[in-house]
Design a protein around this motif. Structure first.
Motif, mmCIF file in Angstrom:
data_model
loop_
_atom_site.group_PDB
_atom_site.id
_atom_site.type_symbol
_atom_site.label_atom_id
_atom_site.label_comp_id
_atom_site.label_asym_id
_atom_site.label_seq_id
_atom_site.Cartn_x
_atom_site.Cartn_y
_atom_site.Cartn_z
ATOM 1 N N ILE A 56 31.967 -50.833 -68.820
ATOM 2 C CA ILE A 56 31.485 -50.268 -70.078
ATOM 3 C C ILE A 56 30.024 -50.643 -70.280
ATOM 4 C CG2 ILE A 56 31.902 -50.097 -72.566
ATOM 5 C CD1 ILE A 56 34.460 -49.480 -71.238
ATOM 6 N N HIS A 57 29.188 -49.653 -70.504
ATOM 7 C CA HIS A 57 27.790 -49.939 -70.780
ATOM 8 C C HIS A 57 27.571 -49.742 -72.277
ATOM 9 C CE1 HIS A 57 26.284 -49.631 -66.443
ATOM 10 N NE2 HIS A 57 27.599 -49.628 -66.420
ATOM 11 N N THR A 58 27.266 -50.822 -72.984
ATOM 12 C CA THR A 58 27.173 -50.724 -74.437
ATOM 13 C C THR A 58 25.780 -50.310 -74.856
ATOM 14 O OG1 THR A 58 26.568 -53.033 -74.583
ATOM 15 C CG2 THR A 58 28.894 -52.497 -74.842
ATOM 16 N N LEU A 80 28.500 -47.176 -81.305
ATOM 17 C CA LEU A 80 29.649 -47.035 -80.408
ATOM 18 C C LEU A 80 29.664 -45.662 -79.726
ATOM 19 C CD1 LEU A 80 32.070 -48.677 -79.502
ATOM 20 C CD2 LEU A 80 33.298 -47.939 -81.529
ATOM 21 N N TRP A 98 28.007 -45.627 -76.388
ATOM 22 C CA TRP A 98 28.467 -46.425 -75.254
ATOM 23 C C TRP A 98 28.825 -45.479 -74.127
ATOM 24 C CZ3 TRP A 98 31.884 -51.175 -76.937
ATOM 25 C CH2 TRP A 98 31.187 -51.906 -77.888
#
Lengths: 316, 566, 316
Positions: B529-531, B543, B546
């Motif tokens: 997951i790349h935030t 969000l 993301w």
């Protein structure tokens, strides 16, 4: 009868307790008196106590337990969702535990006095003495984390389940059921084995079995045919008696394995001071037990020819 | 635009992405622009593990993090606070439902021009009557909504035409724009207008909300999970993720386990002991972020809000207790290196934090000397007494908070060393709130999550906040009140900071509380997951941006946009 | 609760109306047998021959002794914060054999002192239960008739409420209980089984010639009951109480796990485990050592209970 007592007792409990019987939502002092009055009127809390009591009874009889402010849902629909989940878990575990418990007891009695008997006796004593949540945590830690054979809780995969085919979805359910059901069954089986062994030995000491043995009937056959049939009565008794404790165990198993059934509902409701839900859980739990002992009584009459002759009926 | 989606059952499904998204206007700075995703393919599922279920999804009543997180995805504000967290004027604010805005010449009103493309997820356009309706709900003092007191300076909202909403203020002050935008998520009048205010909290809408945000509500299995799916036709562009799933666990322990077993992708708070475990999992990373919360030992200065408290009505006594606490070691014990001791009632990330403010020193000798001089002398059992009365009080603490319970245990031990007997009184959170509001407590271990605003200080510690806000310890000092008022109405930054400095100095000297910790949070997250930036006041603000790179996707990332079967 | 079954061998079978005489479970047979067998000395002799039960007795005495002597034995005070920074959450070592908890308290000392709380709580609760249950059962059994019927129906109803749900309900309504309230609540929810047991004994005794004789000689009902009948049922009540203690230890642990039992910072076996419940993997020593203490104590108590019962029933 049982249900009436429980319902009355819970009604008295709520009204003895400090705070608002609506629980949760109305505790908040910022809520204006107008809103409060509106809610009170909507749920009949402005009526005199006897009127409220009658309403409460008739509602409870129809399965209406009011409104949950914590869930923002009627308690009835909460129960409708949670109850089948608990029945699935408890039913599976109940069948497993009776099968295992009776089997263990049979082995013990067949080998009465041997090392096997003693070992199984010690083992069932030990399991019987374990805190439920502790065994559940150990099971979870071992089989979901250290050796990840099973999921770490819940009833289904929260993401993938709705997108699975029929077989995959069924398998998903089974995978999630295995650990909690086995844990609950293990805990219960220990108690059943202990009880059943004592009951079988009790019967084994009876004269007619001695006669059967004296006539040269093989020991295995004595045990299976004569003793077990007579020991069936205590099993039925046990079924009725074990239910309250069994449901209690379910509370912990559900909590540890994130199983969103009645137990989780009750525990969360306590934490949120969601009185209507707490009360409903207690009433429904008692009803389940009452239903269980009713079934036990009927079975009793069916199983025991002496009672059938006497024309005895089941206890309501 | 078509996408090929492989469902988990292995079937190929063609899903047409809404074409209207191509027509969207590229003026949103934080949101991904439609048709321009920086070369990234949208898709992916993020499973957020939470230790408790969400409340009803009625924005004005959302109080807990998991609920706020959800409603912030489903609903938009008029404008969103920028990442700089500036709350003065409109600098840094990003357009949302409002495309642009004008200030009136006298600054007593702000006119918002709504984005004509904004639509509710049921297809109805978002119009100015929705804005007016929203203000009516949030400002109703009978409904028990937290934000009501914070928007008290707004006089009214009018809607001259369907795409224009005007906010009228009672007076001029620096945070006017913040109050008009930050506190209120715009609500759909066509769905909620017919519901009586008293029934709003319990309305069916809370189970099936219809919003206008970049995610739409999909399904909710109470106690288990909640799913939101990208709104493909959204006026701000399609979210980079397909889906956000909130996985609810009954205990914090179960919530964290899901991260380690791979069943969840994100958990918002890791405890020091869990961090060691995260390090042993190569697929997990830790993500620190600021949290504008401060925890404090709160003294009740007036019993029941009336008579002065027999102990804490006395200023030197409060100061002595503060000086007896080794705040640095306590923070180290509970949070390891992940907390600092605040200098006063403000988090270090606050725009009006004051690094020159001085807190009372840790000095047990001086503390003991003060207690002696007040006539509290140690008895044979080590407890101080005055006129036969022991120096003893109770600390109320919500048992659901592990860190505060542990803090209470530490306070108890530290104060026992200077002859003060403390009992710990665990009170369930909701009951505790009621007791605090009634002034029915000695001392409490409390934590306050500040919003980004400067006026936050007023909410918690000024005299008027005893009635309207959360000044439940009844701290009163006109010097402090005046300094805060002057600071909040001052338009000159230097003078404003000087006023705040005076306010902080006054309150720390009065010691109505001992400020104990300000945590720095660390989230745990799956590496794939790349935030986006985790904003201090709400880490979930971005969000929708993301991202899960196509090459790292796992089966649950590839489900596509289909709703779950009911 | 926590064990799925509540001392199965001592809970009588459900009464079946219309049955010729009462159906007796193994437990009641055992107790009747015991009464007939009479003197304590014989029981003690048989008990001594049961190695498991003797081992249990030794363990129980040891645990009780250590708990009573906790202030002398424990290396630290149970609530002493040793070093907030340097000694927090230390795994077991020579200096701290059971490790330290997150507040840097010595877990060994807490387990030792916790034993006092857990065991004292269980013993006091069961004493309460035995007293209430004996009085209630004695009155029901002695008076008989409609009054007995009503009293026993109430007991049936109470027995059918899952105990954990009842406790949760009470805790939800009245908030977190103090230690004495907890004793009372646990005691007042544990007497139903005892009361049925006592009632059965008293009923059986009512027609014995020495009771009839005492009454004929002009003794009042109260005197007959107190002086003549109650002393004769002391032993089954003692066995029931002993087995009940094990259950209450488990119950306390379970309640503390759910956060409604003994309140921190007071140490009990249950809430030491609760302190580590969220981090079972990281702080395993907080679950393992108090868990072992509980399991050991409960196994020992149950072994003694089993031994007593078997000693009382020479047929097994």
């Amino acid at each position: 009868m049982v249900v009436a007592v429980v319902t009355t007792a819970t009604f008295i409990l709520i009204h003895l307790a400090p705070g608002d019987p609506m629980g949760g939502g109305l505790d908040d002092p910022r809520i204006s008196e107008a809103v409060r009055t509106h809610w009170r009127a909507a749920y009949g809390l402005d009526q005199p106590l006897p009127v409220q009591f009658l309403r409460y009874l008739t509602n409870a009889a129809r399965g209406e337990f009011g409104y949950s402010f914590a869930y923002n849902e009627s308690v009835r629909s909460l129960l409708a969702r949670a109850l089948p989940r608990t029945l699935l878990l408890a039913g599976t575990a109940l069948v497993l535990s009776f099968a295992a418990g009776i089997a263990i007891a049979l082995v013990q009695v067949a080998r009465h006095g041997t090392a096997t008997d003693r070992a199984l006796g010690v083992a069932s004593l030990a399991v019987y003495s374990l805190p439920d949540f502790w065994l559940a945590q150990v099971a979870l830690l071992t089989f979901a984390y250290l050796v990840p054979l099973f999921p770490a809780g819940g009833m289904v995969d929260p993401v993938m389940h709705p997108y699975m085919g029929n077989m995959a979805a069924l398998w998903d359910r089974v995978r999630h059921l295995v650990l909690p059901a086995l844990t609950l069954a293990t805990l219960t089986a220990a108690g059943i084995a202990r009880f059943q062994r004592a009951a079988l030995l009790d019967v084994a000491a009876d004269d007619y079995l001695r006669t059967a043995r004296a006539k040269g009937v093989p020991e295995r056959s004595v045990l299976m045919r004569h003793a077990l049939r007579n020991a069936a009565l205590p099993v039925i008794t046990l079924f009725g008696l074990a239910l309250p404790g069994f449901l209690g165990g379910t509370v912990f198993i559900e909590k540890v394995f994130s199983w969103p059934g009645m137990g989780s509902l009750a525990v969360d409701a306590v934490a949120a001071r969601d009185y209507p839900v707490v009360i409903a859980c207690a009433v429904v739990g008692s009803m389940m037990v009452a239903g269980g002992s009713f079934i036990a009584d009927v079975l009793y009459v069916v199983a025991d020819p002496r009672l059938r002759r006497a024309g005895g009926g089941g206890r309501p | 635009m078509r996408q090929i989606i492989v469902t988990s059952t292995g079937r190929l499904t063609l899903v047409a992405a809404a074409l209207c998204s191509l027509a969207c206007r590229p003026d949103d700075r934080s949101g991904g622009r439609p048709g321009d995703t920086g070369g990234k393919t949208p898709g992916g599922t993020v499973v957020i593990s939470m230790g408790a279920d969400a409340e009803p999804l009625i924005p004005p009543y959302a109080a807990q993090v998991q609920t706020k997180l959800i409603v912030d995805q489903l609903f938009d504000r008029l404008a969103e606070l920028g990442d700089s967290l500036n709350t003065v004027g409109d600098h840094g604010f990003v357009p949302r439902v409002a495309q642009r805005w004008d200030w009136s010449r006298d600054s007593l009103s702000i006119t918002f021009y709504l984005d004509p493309r904004a639509r509710w997820h049921d297809g109805v356009p978002v119009r100015s009557n929705d804005v007016r309706f929203t203000y009516r709900i949030y400002s109703d003092t009978a409904a028990g909504i937290d934000a009501t007191t914070q928007i008290a300076q707004i006089d009214s909202v009018t809607s001259p035409d369907s795409l224009t909403a005007v906010f009228w203020f009672k007076r001029r002050y620096p945070e006017q724009f913040f109050d008009a935008t930050y506190q209120m998520l715009i609500l759909p009048e066509h769905l909620l207008g017919a519901i009586k205010l008293a029934d709003l909290r319990t309305s069916a809408f809370g189970r099936h909300p219809v919003g206008d945000g970049r995610f739409r509500f999909s399904s909710w299995s109470p106690g288990a999970s909640l799913t939101m799916i990208a709104d493909t036709g959204n006026y701000r562009g399609r979210a980079m993720l397909d889906r956000i799933v909130m996985a609810f666990s009954p205990t914090p322990g179960a919530a964290i386990t899901k991260l380690f077993t791979g069943d969840a992708d994100f958990i918002e708070i890791l405890h020091p002991e869990e961090m060691a475990e995260v390090r042993r999992h190569p697929e997990l990373v830790m993500l620190p972020y600021a949290d504008p919360t401060y925890g404090f030992l709160w003294f009740n200065l007036r019993q029941g809000g009336k008579r002065p408290h027999p102990l804490f009505g006395n200023r030197p006594l409060r100061r002595a207790l503060a000086m007896a606490l080794d705040r640095v070691s306590m923070a180290r014990n509970v949070f390891d290196t992940l907390a600092i001791v605040p200098r006063g009632p403000f988090p270090s990330s606050s725009p009006v934090a004051d690094t020159t403010a001085s807190s009372l020193p840790y000095d047990t000798v001086a503390a003991a000397r003060i207690l002696d001089s007040l006539g509290w002398h140690r008895g044979a059992d080590g407890v101080r007494r005055k006129n036969g009365q022991p120096l003893a009080f109770a600390i109320s603490v919500p048992p659901s908070s592990k860190s505060r319970t542990q803090m209470a245990v530490l306070v108890q031990d530290q104060l026992a060393r200077i002859g003060v007997r403390v009992t710990i009184d665990p009170v369930e959170l909701r009951t505790l709130v009621t007791r605090l509001q009634k002034g029915d407590f000695d001392a409490a271990l409390w934590a306050w999550k500040t919003d980004a605003s400067m006026s936050d200080l007023r909410q918690m510690w000024t005299t008027p906040a005893e009635r309207l806000g959360t000044n439940w310890g009844s701290y009163e000092n006109p010097v402090f009140d005046a300094a805060v008022d002057s600071a909040l109405t001052s338009n000159d930054p230097a003078r404003m900071h000087a006023y705040f400095h005076r306010a902080y100095t006054t309150i720390t000297d009065d010691a109505p509380a001992v400020w104990l910790y300000q945590p720095r949070q660390v989230a745990g997250i799956q590496r794939r997951i790349h935030t986006a930036y985790l904003r201090a006041d709400s880490w979930w603000a971005h969000l929708a941006d993301w991202y899960v790179p196509a090459s790292e996707r796992i089966p649950r990332d590839r489900i596509g946009l289909v709703d779950a079967a009911p | 609760m926590t064990s799925p079954l509540t001392s199965p061998n001592l809970t009588p079978a459900p009464r079946v109306s219309g049955a010729p005489g009462r159906i007796t479970g193994a437990g009641e047979l055992a107790i009747v047998g015991w009464l007939e067998a009479g003197p304590w000395r014989a029981i003690w002799r048989r008990f001594q021959r049961n190695r498991g039960a003797m081992a249990g007795l030794v363990v129980i005495i040891a645990i009780a002794a250590v708990s009573i002597a906790a202030p002398l034995v424990a290396p630290y005070s149970p609530n002493a914060i040793l070093d907030m920074v340097a000694l927090k959450s230390q795994p077991p070592s020579l200096a701290h054999p059971f490790g330290t908890d997150p507040a840097s308290r010595d877990v060994l000392s807490r387990v030792l002192f916790g034993g006092r709380v857990s065991l004292a709580l269980a013993v006091l609760a069961m004493l309460t239960a035995a007293t209430v249950g004996t009085m209630y059962g004695a009155v029901a059994g002695y008076v008989g008739g409609t009054a007995d019927d009503v009293l026993m129906r109430v007991t049936d109803a109470c027995l059918s409420i899952p105990r954990i749900l009842l406790l949760l309900t009470v805790c939800a309504l009245w908030g977190r209980p103090s230690l004495s309230a907890l004793v009372l609540v646990l005691g007042l929810t544990s007497w139903f089984g005892v009361s049925r047991l006592v009632r059965a004994e008293i009923m059986a005794m009512r027609t014995r010639e020495w009771v009839v004789a005492a009454r004929a000689l002009g003794a009042t009902d109260a005197r007959v009951l107190l002086r003549h009948m109650l002393p004769n049922i002391a032993s089954p009540v003692i066995v029931a109480t002993a087995l009940g203690i094990g259950n209450v230890v488990l119950l306390e642990a379970g309640l503390s796990y759910l956060g409604v039992g003994v309140q921190p910072p007071l140490a009990s076996w249950g809430n030491i485990m609760q302190d580590g419940a969220d981090q079972v993997r990281g702080l395993w020593w907080l679950s393992v050592f108090p868990g072992l203490a509980i399991v050991t104590a409960v196994i020992a108590i149950n072994a003694v209970g089993d031994g007593l019962r078997e000693a009382a029933d020479p047929r097994q």
